[in-house]
Design an enzyme around this catalytic site. Structure first.
Site, PDB file in Angstrom:
ATOM      1  N   CYS A 257     -43.660 -21.917 -32.108  1.00  0.00           N
ATOM      2  CA  CYS A 257     -42.937 -21.487 -33.304  1.00  0.00           C
ATOM      3  C   CYS A 257     -43.805 -21.598 -34.551  1.00  0.00           C
ATOM      4  O   CYS A 257     -44.720 -22.418 -34.616  1.00  0.00           O
ATOM      5  CB  CYS A 257     -41.718 -22.372 -33.507  1.00  0.00           C
ATOM      6  SG  CYS A 257     -40.633 -22.413 -32.095  1.00  0.00           S
TER       7      CYS A 257
ATOM      8  N   ARG B 124     -49.911 -17.345 -32.550  1.00  0.00           N
ATOM      9  CA  ARG B 124     -49.510 -18.598 -31.915  1.00  0.00           C
ATOM     10  C   ARG B 124     -48.635 -18.367 -30.683  1.00  0.00           C
ATOM     11  O   ARG B 124     -48.427 -19.291 -29.909  1.00  0.00           O
ATOM     12  CB  ARG B 124     -48.750 -19.471 -32.921  1.00  0.00           C
ATOM     13  CG  ARG B 124     -49.561 -19.805 -34.151  1.00  0.00           C
ATOM     14  CD  ARG B 124     -48.715 -20.543 -35.149  1.00  0.00           C
ATOM     15  NE  ARG B 124     -48.299 -21.816 -34.634  1.00  0.00           N
ATOM     16  CZ  ARG B 124     -48.961 -22.943 -34.787  1.00  0.00           C
ATOM     17  NH1 ARG B 124     -50.089 -22.947 -35.452  1.00  0.00           N
ATOM     18  NH2 ARG B 124     -48.520 -24.076 -34.285  1.00  0.00           N
TER      19      ARG B 124
ATOM     20  N   TRP C  75     -40.467 -19.450 -30.355  1.00  0.00           N
ATOM     21  CA  TRP C  75     -40.924 -19.503 -28.955  1.00  0.00           C
ATOM     22  C   TRP C  75     -39.848 -20.298 -28.241  1.00  0.00           C
ATOM     23  O   TRP C  75     -39.722 -21.505 -28.452  1.00  0.00           O
ATOM     24  CB  TRP C  75     -42.274 -20.209 -28.923  1.00  0.00           C
ATOM     25  CG  TRP C  75     -43.047 -20.054 -27.667  1.00  0.00           C
ATOM     26  CD1 TRP C  75     -43.787 -18.976 -27.280  1.00  0.00           C
ATOM     27  CD2 TRP C  75     -43.224 -21.037 -26.639  1.00  0.00           C
ATOM     28  NE1 TRP C  75     -44.401 -19.232 -26.073  1.00  0.00           N
ATOM     29  CE2 TRP C  75     -44.070 -20.481 -25.665  1.00  0.00           C
ATOM     30  CE3 TRP C  75     -42.743 -22.332 -26.449  1.00  0.00           C
ATOM     31  CZ2 TRP C  75     -44.440 -21.174 -24.518  1.00  0.00           C
ATOM     32  CZ3 TRP C  75     -43.109 -23.020 -25.313  1.00  0.00           C
ATOM     33  CH2 TRP C  75     -43.956 -22.433 -24.353  1.00  0.00           C
TER      34      TRP C  75
ATOM     35  N   ASN D 157     -39.310 -25.991 -36.314  1.00  0.00           N
ATOM     36  CA  ASN D 157     -40.231 -26.115 -35.179  1.00  0.00           C
ATOM     37  C   ASN D 157     -39.986 -27.482 -34.550  1.00  0.00           C
ATOM     38  O   ASN D 157     -39.782 -28.456 -35.275  1.00  0.00           O
ATOM     39  CB  ASN D 157     -41.692 -26.066 -35.632  1.00  0.00           C
ATOM     40  CG  ASN D 157     -42.108 -24.700 -36.100  1.00  0.00           C
ATOM     41  OD1 ASN D 157     -41.338 -23.741 -36.003  1.00  0.00           O
ATOM     42  ND2 ASN D 157     -43.330 -24.601 -36.611  1.00  0.00           N
ATOM     43  N   GLY D 158     -40.061 -27.567 -33.230  1.00  0.00           N
ATOM     44  CA  GLY D 158     -39.864 -28.861 -32.570  1.00  0.00           C
ATOM     45  C   GLY D 158     -38.605 -28.852 -31.736  1.00  0.00           C
ATOM     46  O   GLY D 158     -38.037 -27.785 -31.453  1.00  0.00           O
TER      47      GLY D 158
ATOM     48  N   GLU E 298     -63.139 -24.378 -16.159  1.00  0.00           N
ATOM     49  CA  GLU E 298     -62.905 -23.624 -17.384  1.00  0.00           C
ATOM     50  C   GLU E 298     -62.968 -22.114 -17.100  1.00  0.00           C
ATOM     51  O   GLU E 298     -62.177 -21.338 -17.645  1.00  0.00           O
ATOM     52  CB  GLU E 298     -63.928 -24.050 -18.445  1.00  0.00           C
ATOM     53  CG  GLU E 298     -63.915 -23.263 -19.741  1.00  0.00           C
ATOM     54  CD  GLU E 298     -62.549 -23.134 -20.403  1.00  0.00           C
ATOM     55  OE1 GLU E 298     -61.609 -23.866 -20.042  1.00  0.00           O
ATOM     56  OE2 GLU E 298     -62.407 -22.260 -21.269  1.00  0.00           O
TER      57      GLU E 298
ATOM     58  N   LYS F 134     -59.831 -19.620 -17.870  1.00  0.00           N
ATOM     59  CA  LYS F 134     -59.910 -18.467 -18.773  1.00  0.00           C
ATOM     60  C   LYS F 134     -59.501 -17.203 -18.039  1.00  0.00           C
ATOM     61  O   LYS F 134     -58.778 -16.380 -18.554  1.00  0.00           O
ATOM     62  CB  LYS F 134     -61.354 -18.370 -19.274  1.00  0.00           C
ATOM     63  CG  LYS F 134     -61.563 -17.954 -20.666  1.00  0.00           C
ATOM     64  CD  LYS F 134     -61.392 -18.992 -21.756  1.00  0.00           C
ATOM     65  CE  LYS F 134     -60.214 -19.905 -21.632  1.00  0.00           C
ATOM     66  NZ  LYS F 134     -60.277 -21.076 -22.473  1.00  0.00           N
TER      67      LYS F 134
ATOM     68  N   GLU G 125     -55.700 -17.133 -17.390  1.00  0.00           N
ATOM     69  CA  GLU G 125     -54.915 -17.008 -18.624  1.00  0.00           C
ATOM     70  C   GLU G 125     -54.798 -15.574 -19.098  1.00  0.00           C
ATOM     71  O   GLU G 125     -53.735 -15.143 -19.525  1.00  0.00           O
ATOM     72  CB  GLU G 125     -55.579 -17.803 -19.760  1.00  0.00           C
ATOM     73  CG  GLU G 125     -55.250 -19.266 -19.778  1.00  0.00           C
ATOM     74  CD  GLU G 125     -55.895 -19.960 -20.955  1.00  0.00           C
ATOM     75  OE1 GLU G 125     -55.174 -20.594 -21.721  1.00  0.00           O
ATOM     76  OE2 GLU G 125     -57.125 -19.855 -21.128  1.00  0.00           O
TER      77      GLU G 125
ATOM     78  N   HIS H 206     -64.038 -28.485   3.351  1.00  0.00           N
ATOM     79  CA  HIS H 206     -62.992 -29.421   3.792  1.00  0.00           C
ATOM     80  C   HIS H 206     -61.602 -28.792   3.755  1.00  0.00           C
ATOM     81  O   HIS H 206     -60.612 -29.516   3.761  1.00  0.00           O
ATOM     82  CB  HIS H 206     -63.031 -30.686   2.927  1.00  0.00           C
ATOM     83  CG  HIS H 206     -64.307 -31.455   3.074  1.00  0.00           C
ATOM     84  ND1 HIS H 206     -64.677 -32.060   4.258  1.00  0.00           N
ATOM     85  CD2 HIS H 206     -65.321 -31.679   2.211  1.00  0.00           C
ATOM     86  CE1 HIS H 206     -65.858 -32.650   4.107  1.00  0.00           C
ATOM     87  NE2 HIS H 206     -66.272 -32.421   2.872  1.00  0.00           N
TER      88      HIS H 206
ATOM     89  N   LYS I  78     -50.566 -20.651 -28.689  1.00  0.00           N
ATOM     90  CA  LYS I  78     -51.867 -21.133 -29.124  1.00  0.00           C
ATOM     91  C   LYS I  78     -51.907 -22.653 -29.262  1.00  0.00           C
ATOM     92  O   LYS I  78     -52.843 -23.293 -28.846  1.00  0.00           O
ATOM     93  CB  LYS I  78     -52.260 -20.464 -30.442  1.00  0.00           C
ATOM     94  CG  LYS I  78     -53.639 -20.876 -30.974  1.00  0.00           C
ATOM     95  CD  LYS I  78     -54.744 -20.525 -29.994  1.00  0.00           C
ATOM     96  CE  LYS I  78     -56.113 -20.968 -30.432  1.00  0.00           C
ATOM     97  NZ  LYS I  78     -57.086 -20.915 -29.336  1.00  0.00           N
TER      98      LYS I  78
HETATM   99  C1  F6R Z   1     -57.058 -22.536 -22.867  1.00  0.00           C
HETATM  100  C2  F6R Z   1     -56.268 -23.100 -23.880  1.00  0.00           C
HETATM  101  C3  F6R Z   1     -55.420 -24.315 -23.602  1.00  0.00           C
HETATM  102  C4  F6R Z   1     -55.789 -25.365 -24.633  1.00  0.00           C
HETATM  103  C5  F6R Z   1     -54.853 -26.577 -24.543  1.00  0.00           C
HETATM  104  C6  F6R Z   1     -55.216 -27.646 -25.558  1.00  0.00           C
HETATM  105  O1  F6R Z   1     -57.690 -21.358 -23.275  1.00  0.00           O
HETATM  106  O2  F6R Z   1     -56.337 -22.606 -24.962  1.00  0.00           O
HETATM  107  O3  F6R Z   1     -55.552 -24.814 -22.311  1.00  0.00           O
HETATM  108  O4  F6R Z   1     -57.119 -25.739 -24.419  1.00  0.00           O
HETATM  109  O5  F6R Z   1     -53.530 -26.170 -24.753  1.00  0.00           O
HETATM  110  O6  F6R Z   1     -55.163 -27.169 -26.858  1.00  0.00           O
HETATM  111  P1  F6R Z   1     -55.873 -27.929 -28.040  1.00  0.00           P
HETATM  112  O7  F6R Z   1     -57.342 -27.839 -27.822  1.00  0.00           O
HETATM  113  O8  F6R Z   1     -55.438 -27.216 -29.279  1.00  0.00           O
HETATM  114  O9  F6R Z   1     -55.396 -29.353 -27.998  1.00  0.00           O
END
Ligand code: F6R
Length: 605
Positions: free
Chosen positions: A2, A27, A73, A99-100, A480, A484, A487, A503, A600
Site C-alpha cells: 500500500c 510498489r 494491496w 497502510n498496515g 539469486e 530473479k 519473479e 543426491h 516492492k
Molecule cells: C527480489 C526482491 C525481494 C526482496 C525482499 C527484501 O527481487 O526484491 O526478494 O529482496 O523482499 O526486500 P528489502 O531488501 O527491501 O528488505
C-alpha cells in the site's frame, strides 16, 4: 504494498495526489482512491485496477485544497471498489487511508455493529474511520488519539475531517510515513518517490508519533501529546532517479545504472594506505570490530541471498564464523542472541517488516546490530546501532537488481574492514581494493553482452521449469539467479547446490529441463564441471555462467564474465542473471517492472 499520499496547501490537491499515486505504483497495488475536502463535502473516488483507471473516472472539475490518496494491496477483504481506500465514517465526515494491519479489527467491528454502525467494506481500516467519528474529542487530533487507544497493530494513517478542513492528521506505528515541507504547503507520503517532484525537505515520523499538517507547517507529537519538535532534513533525490528517462523498463534502467552507481558507492570508502575500507557509519572502533566472535546476517528474499554471499565473504576475508538466516524465520524462533556477535540487517527498502522485527528482537535481547540499507532514513536504518548506506539510488522495479549488487559490495567492504583488524594481510587488503575498483568497468563489459544474453534468455523462457546450480561461492549466485528468473518470468526456477544434484534432483533432468550452471574459474571448477557433465549425460541442456578458459571449445552454451578476485567473482557472476531474467520476461510478453502478486517493499508480515 500500500501507498499513502496527502496534500494541504494553496493548490488544487487532485493533480498532486494523482501524481503521487502514479509514483507509488511501482510498489505493487490492486486498487487506488483519493478523498478531497471540497467546499460542500468530501469527494471520494476509488477504482479497482491501475491508477490511470482512477484518473479516467474522476470528474473533470474535481478540486479541493486538502486531500489524501492511497494505493491498496489487499490484505483484509478481496480486491473490490468497496474495499479500496479512502474509507469513511458512516456520515462521510471522516476519511482515512491506512497502510498496515489492525490486529483487533474483527472485535472492534463487532462491537461497533452492536452499537448500531453499518459497514460498507470488509477492511480493517474502515473500523478506524468509525472509531474516529465516534470520539467526543473536540479536535481531530484528540479523536485520532481516542481511536488509536483502542486499536493494536501496525499502521500509517492519514485522516481528514470536514469539521477541521484545514488539516491532515497522521499517525505512525510500524509503517513508514514522511512529511514533505513546501512553501505554504505540506505533503504526506509513505515513500519519498511520491514527494520528489515537490520538495526534498522531509521529516521522518517515528513509531508512536503523530503529526498535524496544515498549509502553514506541521507539528509532531507523541500519544501523550508531548511535542517532539522535529527538524526537516534534506534528501538527496532527483526526479530523474524515479523516472524512466528513455529506458523501456525500470528493471533495465537499474541494471544499466550499476557501473556508475557502484563507482559512486566505492568513492571515499577505500583506504589505500591501510588496505582497508572506511565505514564510519558503523560507529565501531577497530577495537570493537576486533571483539566480535561471530557474524549473523539477517535479510529476506534476495537480500537474504546477498547475505549468504556476504557471510561467505566475511568468513573468507576475516576468518570469523558467519552465516545468514532469513529474517522472517529468525524473528519467530526465539533466537539466542550472542553478546559477542555482530548482527547485520540487510535491506534495500529498509522497511521490510520481517527484517525490522528481527532487528528489534536482537536489540531487545541486548545484541549489537548494524544495517546495510539502501533507503536513507528508513525504519531499519534508523533502528540499527550503525550501518553502511548502499547508495544505489532509488530502486523502482519490483525485482531488485542494482541494490543486490550494492549489498554484495557492502559486504565485501565490511569483510575487508573486519579482516584488516584481524589477520588479513595488507597485500590481501590491497588485492581486494583493486578488485573492488575494477568492478564498475567489468560490470559495463557484462552489460555490453546484452544482445547475446537476450538471445539465450528467449530460448530458456520456452522451458516451463529450470535449475540454477552452483556451489559454495556460486550457490548464493544460483539462488539469486533463480529468484530473479521466477519473479519476472513466472517460470519454475529452482536453485540447487551443484554438489547435491546427484543426491536426488538429477531424477528431474531430461531434454525439457535446462540448467543454468555457475562455473567460476577457481579451485572448484573441476567439481562444478563434474555436475555439468552429469546433467549433459542425461540430455539436459546447460547454460554455463563462467570465465574465459572454462568449457572453451566444448560446445556448451556460455555467458563469459570478466575475472576478478575469487572472493569478488560472485558479484560479477550475478549480473548476467539479471539480464537473463529480464529478457526471459520480455520474450514472454510480461510486465517486467510489476510482476504479479509481488510488492516492492513488504511492510506486512
Ligand atoms: C527480489 C526482491 C525481494 C526482496 C525482499 C527484501 O527481487 O526484491 O526478494 O529482496 O523482499 O526486500 P528489502 O531488501 O527491501 O528488505
Amino acid at each position: 504494498m500500500c501507498g499513502i499520499v496527502g496534500y494541504v496547501g494553496g493548490q488544487n490537491a487532485v493533480p498532486i495526489l494523482m501524481e503521487g499515486l502514479f509514483r507509488l505504483e511501482y510498489r505493487g497495488y490492486d486498487s487506488a482512491g483519493i478523498a478531497v475536502l471540497s467546499p460542500k463535502a468530501t469527494q471520494v473516488h476509488r477504482r479497482v485496477g491501475r491508477v490511470r483507471d482512477l484518473e479516467g473516472a474522476l470528474p473533470r472539475r474535481l478540486s479541493g485544497k486538502v486531500g489524501i490518496g492511497h494505493t491498496r494491496w489487499a490484505t483484509h477483504g478481496p480486491v473490490t471498489q468497496e474495499n479500496a481506500h479512502p474509507h469513511a465514517s458512516p456520515d462521510g465526515r471522516i476519511s482515512v487511508v491506512h497502510n498496515g494491519i489492525i490486529d483487533n479489527a474483527m472485535d472492534l467491528r463487532e462491537s461497533l455493529i452492536a452499537g448500531g454502525d453499518a459497514f460498507s467494506s470488509e477492511t480493517d481500516t474502515e473500523v478506524v474511520a468509525h472509531l474516529i467519528a465516534r470520539s467526543l474529542a473536540p479536535d481531530l487530533e484528540g479523536a485520532v488519539l481516542d481511536a488509536l487507544s483502542r486499536i493494536s497493530g501496525t499502521y500509517a494513517f492519514a485522516v481528514i475531517d470536514e469539521r477541521h478542513p484545514d488539516r491532515i492528521v497522521v499517525a505512525r506505528n510500524g509503517s513508514p510515513l514522511i512529511l514533505g515541507v513546501g512553501d505554504r504547503e505540506m505533503f504526506v507520503a509513505s515513500d519519498l518517490a511520491a514527494l520528489v517532484r515537490h520538495t526534498t525537505s522531509v521529516v521522518h515520523l517515528d513509531d508512536g508519533e503523530l503529526a498535524t499538517v496544515t498549509a502553514g507547517g506541521f507539528r509532531t507529537f507523541t500519544r501523550e501529546l508531548q511535542d517532539t519538535a522535529k527538524e526537516p532534513t534534506s534528501v538527496d533525490l532527483d526526479v530523474a532517479d524515479v523516472e524512466l528517462g528513455g529506458s523501456a523498463h525500470f528493471m533495465r534502467k537499474e541494471i544499466f545504472e550499476q557501473p556508475r552507481s557502484v563507482e559512486r558507492m566505492l568513492r571515499g570508502r577505500l583506504d589505500d594506505r591501510f588496505g582497508t575500507a572506511r565505514l564510519d557509519g558503523l560507529n565501531l572502533t577497530p577495537r570493537e570490530l576486533r571483539g566480535f566472535r561471530r557474524v549473523k546476517v539477517l535479510g529476506c528474499g534476495s537480500a537474504y541471498y546477498a547475505g549468504q554471499l556476504g557471510a561467505q565473504l566475511i568468513e573468507e576475508l576475516a576468518r570469523i564464523p558467519a552465516d545468514a538466516e532469513a529474517a522472517s524465520e529468525f524473528r519467530y524462533r526465539d533466537p539466542v542472541i550472542e553478546p559477542d556477535a555482530l548482527y547485520v540487517a540487510v535491506s534495500q527498502s529498509g522497511e521490510t517488516a520481517d527484517t525490522a522485527f528481527a532487528v528489534r528482537e536482537v536489540r531487545r535481547k541486548g545484541g549489537h546490530v548494524v544495517g546495510l540499507v539502501n533507503v536513507v532514513g528508513s525504519t531499519i536504518a534508523r533502528e540499527c546501532d550503525g550501518g553502511v548506506y548502499l547508495h544505489a539510488g532509488p530502486e523502482i522495479a519490483v525485482a531488485s537488481t542494482k541494490a543486490l549488487t550494492h549489498m554484495s559490495i557492502g559486504f565485501a567492504m565490511l569483510a575487508l574492514a573486519l579482516g584488516r583488524v584481524r589477520d588479513l594481510s595488507i597485500s590481501d587488503g590491497e588485492r581486494i581494493i583493486a578488485g573492488l575498483r575494477a568492478l564498475p568497468g567489468q560490470i559495463a563489459e557484462i552489460l555490453a553482452a546484452e544482445p547475446h544474453i537476450a538471445e539465450v534468455a528467449a530460448g530458456l523462457a520456452a522451458a516451463p521449469s529450470l535449475f540454477f546450480i552452483g556451489r559454495v561461492r556460486g550457490f548464493p549466485v544460483a539462488r539469486e539467479g533463480a529468484q530473479k528468473f521466477k519473479e519476472v518470468s513466472y517460470r519454475h526456477a529452482e536453485a540447487y547446490q551443484a554438489s547435491e544434484l546427484k543426491h536426488g534432483p538429477l531424477a528431474l533432468i531430461d531434454k525439457a529441463m535446462p540448467t543454468v550452471a555457475i562455473v567460476p574459474r577457481d579451485e572448484l571448477t573441476d567439481r562444478n564441471l563434474a555436475a555439468v557433465a552429469q546433467v549433459a549425460a542425461r540430455e539436459g541442456e546447460v547454460l554455463a555462467i563462467t570465465h574465459a578458459g572454462v568449457l572453451d571449445g566444448s560446445g556448451v552454451p556460455r555467458i563469459v564474465v570478466p575475472k576478478n578476485e575469487p572472493e569478488l567473482d560472485p558479484i560479477l557472476l550475478t549480473v548476467p542473471l539479471q539480464l537473463l531474467a529480464y529478457h526471459a520476461a520480455l520474450a514472454l510478453g510480461l510486465d517486467v517492472d510489476k510482476p504479479r502478486n509481488l510488492a516492492k517493499s513488504v511492510t506486512v508480515e
